[in-house]
Motif scaffolding. Structure first.
Motif, PDB file in Angstrom:
ATOM      1  N   TYR A   1       0.814  -1.215   0.000  1.00  0.00           N
ATOM      2  CA  TYR A   1       0.000   0.000   0.000  1.00  0.00           C
ATOM      3  C   TYR A   1       0.848   1.265   0.000  1.00  0.00           C
ATOM      4  O   TYR A   1       0.657   2.157  -0.828  1.00  0.00           O
ATOM      5  N   TRP A   2       1.799   1.363   0.937  1.00  0.00           N
ATOM      6  CA  TRP A   2       2.578   2.592   1.049  1.00  0.00           C
ATOM      7  C   TRP A   2       3.748   2.635   0.086  1.00  0.00           C
ATOM      8  O   TRP A   2       4.217   3.717  -0.289  1.00  0.00           O
ATOM      9  N   LEU A   3       4.258   1.482  -0.333  1.00  0.00           N
ATOM     10  CA  LEU A   3       5.340   1.469  -1.310  1.00  0.00           C
ATOM     11  C   LEU A   3       4.863   2.071  -2.632  1.00  0.00           C
ATOM     12  O   LEU A   3       5.599   2.792  -3.313  1.00  0.00           O
ATOM     13  N   LYS A   4       3.622   1.796  -2.998  1.00  0.00           N
ATOM     14  CA  LYS A   4       3.047   2.387  -4.216  1.00  0.00           C
ATOM     15  C   LYS A   4       2.983   3.906  -4.126  1.00  0.00           C
ATOM     16  O   LYS A   4       2.918   4.597  -5.144  1.00  0.00           O
ATOM     17  N   ARG A   5       2.980   4.426  -2.913  1.00  0.00           N
ATOM     18  CA  ARG A   5       2.861   5.867  -2.691  1.00  0.00           C
ATOM     19  C   ARG A   5       4.206   6.517  -2.378  1.00  0.00           C
ATOM     20  O   ARG A   5       4.253   7.635  -1.870  1.00  0.00           O
ATOM     21  N   GLY A   6       5.283   5.788  -2.676  1.00  0.00           N
ATOM     22  CA  GLY A   6       6.607   6.378  -2.591  1.00  0.00           C
ATOM     23  C   GLY A   6       7.318   6.240  -1.264  1.00  0.00           C
ATOM     24  O   GLY A   6       8.380   6.840  -1.066  1.00  0.00           O
ATOM     25  N   TRP A   7       6.759   5.445  -0.331  1.00  0.00           N
ATOM     26  CA  TRP A   7       7.433   5.265   0.952  1.00  0.00           C
ATOM     27  C   TRP A   7       8.518   4.202   0.810  1.00  0.00           C
ATOM     28  O   TRP A   7       8.630   3.527  -0.213  1.00  0.00           O
ATOM     29  N   GLY A   8       9.328   4.032   1.857  1.00  0.00           N
ATOM     30  CA  GLY A   8      10.460   3.121   1.801  1.00  0.00           C
ATOM     31  C   GLY A   8      10.057   1.658   1.687  1.00  0.00           C
ATOM     32  O   GLY A   8       8.970   1.261   2.101  1.00  0.00           O
TER      33      GLY A   8
END
Length: 507
Positions: free
Chosen positions: A384-391
Motif C-alpha cells: 500500500y505505502w510502497l506504491k505511494r513512494g514510501w520506503g
C-alpha cells in the motif's frame, strides 16, 4: 366566525427553510438506512464509510502525508467531518433547487446513491451482497425526499400534523443510525469469548526503575487505550474470532489455512515490544510499548516451509491494506499476536490477529486484522505505502525525545531535571546525552533496560541560571551509532534530527 384549524391550504413553492430541511433529512435517512443494513452484512459496506475509504485510497501521497503531519491520529475525524459538511451542503442545495418540484432533489439523491454503490462494489473489503447497503440507501434517500417534499408542500394547521411527521422522520433516522452501529459491534462478544490468554513463556517482569513517570516520562508499558493508532480506514474492521481464517501461500512448500482456534492452540509467548510509526516527527508521540501475546511467526510458518529465495512476506488486512516485510526479519523476530497487555487484542489494534515485527516501522511490519500472507519477491507485488513512494525496508532509526520540561514551560529555581525516552529497536540504547544552550554534552542516567526491542527512559540534572534555555538530546545505540543532528522529514522512511525543548527557569 371561528377559524377552521383542520383545513390545510396548498402552496406553489416551499419556503427556503423547509426546502433545506427536506434535503438534509432525506440525505440523513439515506445514510442511516445504509448504515443499518451494513450493520447486518458488513460494517464497511456503509455508503458513508465506503466512499470515505475510497477517497482515502485515491488521495495523493503528499496530501496523505500533510493530513498525518498536521492532524495526526485525528486525520480520519477531520475527513469524516469534512465529508459530513459537504453532504449537508449538497443536501441543502438539493432541497433549495427542489422548491417547486421534487425532481432535482431526486436526481441528486440518485447520484449520491450511485456513488455509494460504486464505492462498495470496488472496495477490497466488501462482497457483492454488500451492495444491498448502498441500494437501500438510494431507495431510502429518494423515497424519503419525495415523501417529505409532499408533506412540506402542504401548509399545516395549528394541530402540527406536518411537524409531527417531520419529527417522526428525525426519530426514525436516529434509531436506524444507532441500530446500525450496535449491530456492527458483535466483535466485543467475540473478544470476551476468547477468554484468558496464558502464555507458556511470559515476558520477564518490568524491573523497578524502568521508567520515571514522576519526572514526566510515560509509563514503561502503554495502556491499550493510550497506545498510538494510525489506520487508513474510517471505521475499525469488525472481524470475529469465529470467522477468522489466515491464508499462508506463495513461495511455500505447503499452503496453510489457519483458523483462530488453530493459532490459539499453538504455544503462546509473551514479548515486551516497542512499536514506532514512520509518521512520527522528531520528538513525536507515535511510539508505544506493550506486552504482546502470540506465536512466533517462524513457528507458524514451520509447517508451511518458506522456500529459499523468498524475499518478502506480503501480508493483507481484512480491509485490503497491504504490507511488505523482509522475510529475514519475519523469521528472526516476527510475532503473530492475538493478545495485548494481558487481554485479547482490542478491535482497533487488530483483533483477532495482527503482525508485530520489532525493529521495523509499522507500515512494513505491523499488519492488523491480517488474513493473508503471501511469500514472494519484492518485485512481484508492491504494498500500500510502497506504491505511494514510501520506503521498502524501513528499520527504525535511533531516536530520543525530551518529555520534561515541556516546551515553553516554567520550572522552579535550582537544579533542573531533564527526562525523556530513547529507542533504537532492535539494537538497544547505550547512551543518551543532553546539552543546554549549545554547551557541553552531559551523559544522562539510563533507566533499567528491559530488552533491546523496547524503548529506554533517561534523566539528567543540569545547573541552569534563571532565564530562557534550550536543551537538546541525542542517543547512541549499542552498535555505536550516534543519533544524527541532520533533520529529515518522516517520509519516506523515518525522521531524523535532535529533539529540543525551550523553557524558562525562574529566578
Amino acid at each position: 366566525m371561528a377559524q377552521d384549524h383542520d383545513t390545510a391550504t396548498t402552496i406553489d413553492r416551499l419556503s427556503l427553510l423547509r426546502s433545506i430541511l427536506v434535503g438534509v433529512l432525506a440525505v440523513l435517512a439515506a445514510l442511516t438506512a445504509g448504515h443499518l443494513i451494513a450493520g447486518l452484512l458488513n460494517p464497511n459496506a456503509s455508503p458513508f464509510y465506503a466512499v470515505g475509504n475510497s477517497a482515502i485510497d485515491l488521495t495523493p501521497a503528499p496530501l496523505k502525508d500533510f493530513a498525518v503531519r498536521n492532524f495526526g491520529t485525528n486525520d480520519k475525524l477531520v475527513l469524516l467531518a469534512g465529508m459530513a459538511v459537504v453532504l449537508l451542503l449538497v443536501a441543502a442545495i438539493a432541497g433549495i433547487v427542489s422548491r417547486r418540484s421534487p425532481l432535482p432533489g431526486v436526481v441528486v439523491a440518485t447520484l449520491l446513491g450511485g456513488l455509494g454503490i460504486v464505492a462498495v462494489l470496488t472496495r477490497p473489503d466488501t462482497d457483492v451482497i454488500d451492495v444491498l447497503a448502498p441500494l437501500t440507501s438510494l431507495v431510502a434517500g429518494v423515497g424519503v425526499f419525495m415523501w417529505l417534499h409532499g408533506v412540506a408542500f402542504r401548509t399545516t394547521t395549528v394541530d402540527g400534523s406536518g411537524r409531527r411527521q417531520f419529527l417522526y422522520t428525525v426519530a426514525g433516522i436516529g434509531i436506524a443510525g444507532v441500530s446500525g452501529q450496535l449491530l456492527g459491534g458483535s466483535v466485543e462478544d467475540s473478544r470476551t469469548a476468547v477468554g484468558d490468554l496464558v502464555p507458556a513463556t511470559p515476558a520477564p517482569p518490568i524491573p523497578a526503575g524502568a521508567d520515571f513517570p514522576q519526572l514526566g516520562t510515560p509509563r514503561f508499558l502503554t495502556s491499550n487505550r493510550d497506545f498510538y493508532r494510525i489506520d487508513t480506514q474510517l471505521d475499525v474492521p469488525r472481524l470475529r474470532a469465529e470467522d477468522y481464517v489466515l491464508r499462508i501461500h506463495g513461495a511455500v512448500e505447503k499452503q496453510l489455512m489457519l483458523r483462530f482456534a488453530d493459532i490459539r492452540r499453538m504455544r503462546l509467548v509473551e514479548r515486551t515490544i516497542t512499536m514506532t510509526c514512520v509518521s512520527n516527527e522528531v520528538g513525536g508521540p507515535y511510539v508505544s510499548t506493550s506486552n504482546f501475546i502470540g506465536v512466533p511467526l517462524r513457528d507458524v510458518l514451520a509447517e508451511a516451509g518458506v522456500k529459499p529465495g523468498a524475499e518478502q512476506l506480503f501480508s493483507t488486512s481484512v480491509d485490503g491494506w497491504t504490507c511488505g516485510t523482509p522475510v529475514a526479519d519475519v523469521l528472526d523476530r516476527g510475532l503473530l499476536a492475538i493478545g495485548m497487555n494481558g487481554e485479547p487484542l482490542p478491535a482497533e489494534h487488530g483483533f483477532p490477529a495482527r503482525m508485530v515485527v520489532p525493529g521495523l516501522y509499522g507500515f512494513v511490519s505491523a499488519t492488523k486484522w491480517v488474513v493473508d500472507m503471501e511469500f514472494n519477491k519484492f518485485a512481484d507485488k508492491q504494498s500500500y505505502w510502497l506504491k505511494r513512494g514510501w520506503g521498502r525496508q524501513a528499520p527504525i532509526k535511533t531516536q530520543s525525545r525530551i518529555d520534561s520540561p515541556s516546551g515553553f514551560a516554567t520550572v522552579g529555581p535550582g537544579r533542573t531535571t531533564i527526562a525523556g525516552v530513547a529507542w533504537a529497536q532492535p539494537r538497544g540504547i547505550a547512551k543518551v546525552e543532553v546539552r543546554a544552550d549549545n554547551g557541553p554534552w552531559v551523559t544522562a542516567e539510563l533507566a533499567a533496560e528491559v530488552s533491546t526491542s523496547t524503548w529506554r527512559m533517561w534523566r539528567a540534572e543540569l545547573d541552569l541560571a534563571p532565564g530562557l534555555h534550550t536543551v537538546d538530546c541525542r542517543a547512541t545505540d549499542k552498535t555505536g551509532y550516534r543519533q544524527t543532528e541532520m533533520r529529515v522529514p518522516p517520509i519516506p522512511d523515518g525522521a531524523t534530527g535532535w529533539h529540543s525543548t525551550t523553557f524558562t527557569v525562574q529566578g
